[in-house]
Design a protein around this motif. Structure first.
Motif, PDB file in Angstrom:
ATOM      1  N   LEU A 111       0.830  -1.220   0.000  1.00 11.94           N
ATOM      2  CA  LEU A 111       0.000   0.000   0.000  1.00 11.94           C
ATOM      3  C   LEU A 111       0.860   1.264   0.000  1.00 11.94           C
ATOM      4  O   LEU A 111       0.522   2.256  -0.645  1.00 11.94           O
ATOM      5  CB  LEU A 111      -0.923   0.010   1.227  1.00 11.94           C
ATOM      6  N   GLN A 112       1.984   1.218   0.726  1.00 14.46           N
ATOM      7  CA  GLN A 112       2.782   2.435   0.889  1.00 14.46           C
ATOM      8  C   GLN A 112       3.964   2.525  -0.076  1.00 14.46           C
ATOM      9  O   GLN A 112       4.604   3.568  -0.190  1.00 14.46           O
ATOM     10  CB  GLN A 112       3.284   2.536   2.330  1.00 14.46           C
ATOM     11  N   GLY A 113       4.311   1.425  -0.718  1.00 11.80           N
ATOM     12  CA  GLY A 113       5.411   1.444  -1.698  1.00 11.80           C
ATOM     13  C   GLY A 113       6.790   1.493  -1.082  1.00 11.80           C
ATOM     14  O   GLY A 113       7.772   1.833  -1.744  1.00 11.80           O
ATOM     15  N   GLU A 114       6.865   1.104   0.208  1.00 12.40           N
ATOM     16  CA  GLU A 114       8.163   1.137   0.892  1.00 12.40           C
ATOM     17  C   GLU A 114       8.342  -0.140   1.712  1.00 12.40           C
ATOM     18  O   GLU A 114       7.378  -0.610   2.319  1.00 12.40           O
ATOM     19  CB  GLU A 114       8.191   2.369   1.808  1.00 12.40           C
ATOM     20  N   PRO A 115       9.554  -0.706   1.743  1.00 13.47           N
ATOM     21  CA  PRO A 115       9.737  -1.922   2.531  1.00 13.47           C
ATOM     22  C   PRO A 115       9.774  -1.630   4.029  1.00 13.47           C
ATOM     23  O   PRO A 115      10.189  -0.547   4.443  1.00 13.47           O
ATOM     24  CB  PRO A 115      11.097  -2.461   2.063  1.00 13.47           C
ATOM     25  N   PHE A 116       9.384  -2.616   4.809  1.00 15.60           N
ATOM     26  CA  PHE A 116       9.467  -2.538   6.272  1.00 15.60           C
ATOM     27  C   PHE A 116       8.821  -1.277   6.829  1.00 15.60           C
ATOM     28  O   PHE A 116       9.493  -0.400   7.367  1.00 15.60           O
ATOM     29  CB  PHE A 116      10.924  -2.682   6.745  1.00 15.60           C
ATOM     30  N   VAL A 117       7.507  -1.187   6.660  1.00 12.89           N
ATOM     31  CA  VAL A 117       6.730  -0.139   7.311  1.00 12.89           C
ATOM     32  C   VAL A 117       5.856  -0.840   8.367  1.00 12.89           C
ATOM     33  O   VAL A 117       5.882  -2.068   8.484  1.00 12.89           O
ATOM     34  CB  VAL A 117       5.868   0.654   6.303  1.00 12.89           C
ATOM     35  N   GLY A 118       5.125  -0.086   9.155  1.00 17.66           N
ATOM     36  CA  GLY A 118       4.263  -0.676  10.174  1.00 17.66           C
ATOM     37  C   GLY A 118       5.086  -1.314  11.285  1.00 17.66           C
ATOM     38  O   GLY A 118       6.222  -0.935  11.547  1.00 17.66           O
TER      39      GLY A 118
END
Ligand code: SF4
Length: 241
Positions: free
Chosen positions: A54-61
């Motif tokens: 969803l955000q287009g970035e690795p290792f979020v949340g």
């Protein structure tokens, strides 16, 4: 003559338009990777999860927050490293990557690695470890040991997501990031010594860090369930990244 490096933005554009495998159909967007484009440490995970897609970035949340805490244990900040995945698109239901998907997608990771040219590659989990080291040995045996793939120093560690679901992996993960701090500090000292023209500090090398190294404040290998291999002798080498 060596192949010229492709600028990261060019590789990113290729990934954004990629439809080489069926994962293109289910993605919200590709997840190329993020971080310092000339990082000394490249972190390689597995594939984007729901939030990453969803955000287009690795290792979020939650996984991203935990990774930041782990990096700090090794003396690293997120902005110092580059974080990428083996696969650039989310798989349905976060299932394991398939061999054909890995084969089709990893040319991008190869080019990213050549362009970033890190000193260390930290592989998170089985898929990135097996791909980078070209080995069938699992992460349970290799985690926390310094390996080599071509000119790169490779340090396999469990995937942080594993610890979010299985608390028993937490101690091993944190021990491994503490252990990773040692060759990083040795490399820093060697670089500083070379700059000042002083006596070179002992460089970190395969076999210098592993089951016998005890990170500050932690007992190494506490969650280990299988005998650890000799780091220098179980991995097929060299690997042509
Ligand atoms: S997973 Fe990789 S190979 Fe498959 S469509 Fe996405 S970028 Fe292309």
């Amino acid at each position: 003559m060596p192949k010229p490096h492709i600028p990261l933005e060019e590789i990113r554009a290729q990934v954004e338009g990629c439809r080489r495998c069926p994962l293109a159909d289910g993605r919200t967007q590709t997840v190329f990777g993020v971080g310092n484009p000339s990082a000394r440490v490249l972190i390689v995970g597995e594939a984007p999860g729901k939030n990453e897609d969803l955000q287009g970035e690795p290792f979020v949340g939650a996984a991203g927050k935990y990774l930041n805490e782990l990096l700090a244990i090794a003396g690293l900040r997120r902005e110092d490293v580059f974080i990428a995945n083996v696969l650039k698109c989310r798989s349905p239901g976060n299932r394991d990557p398939r061999p054909e998907e890995i084969e089709l997608c990893t040319p991008y990771l190869r080019e990213q690695t050549r362009t970033i040219d890190p000193e260390f590659i930290v592989t998170l989990g089985n898929f990135s470890t097996k791909f980078i080291l070209k080995t069938e040995i699992g992460i349970t045996r290799l985690h926390g040991t310094l390996q080599r793939a071509g000119r790169f120093k490779v340090f396999p560690i469990f995937h942080p997501a594993a610890a979010l679901y299985d608390g028993s992996k937490r101690e091993a993960l944190e021990n491994d990031f503490a252990t990773l701090g040692q060759p990083l500090r040795e490399s820093d000292a060697a670089a500083a010594s070379a700059q000042t023209g002083g006596a070179a500090a002992a460089p970190a090398g395969p076999g210098t860090v592993g089951a016998s190294a005890t990170p500050a404040g932690a007992g190494a290998g506490a969650a280990q369930t299988e005998p650890r291999p000799d780091p220098a002798s179980h991995v097929e080498q060299p690997h042509l990244l």
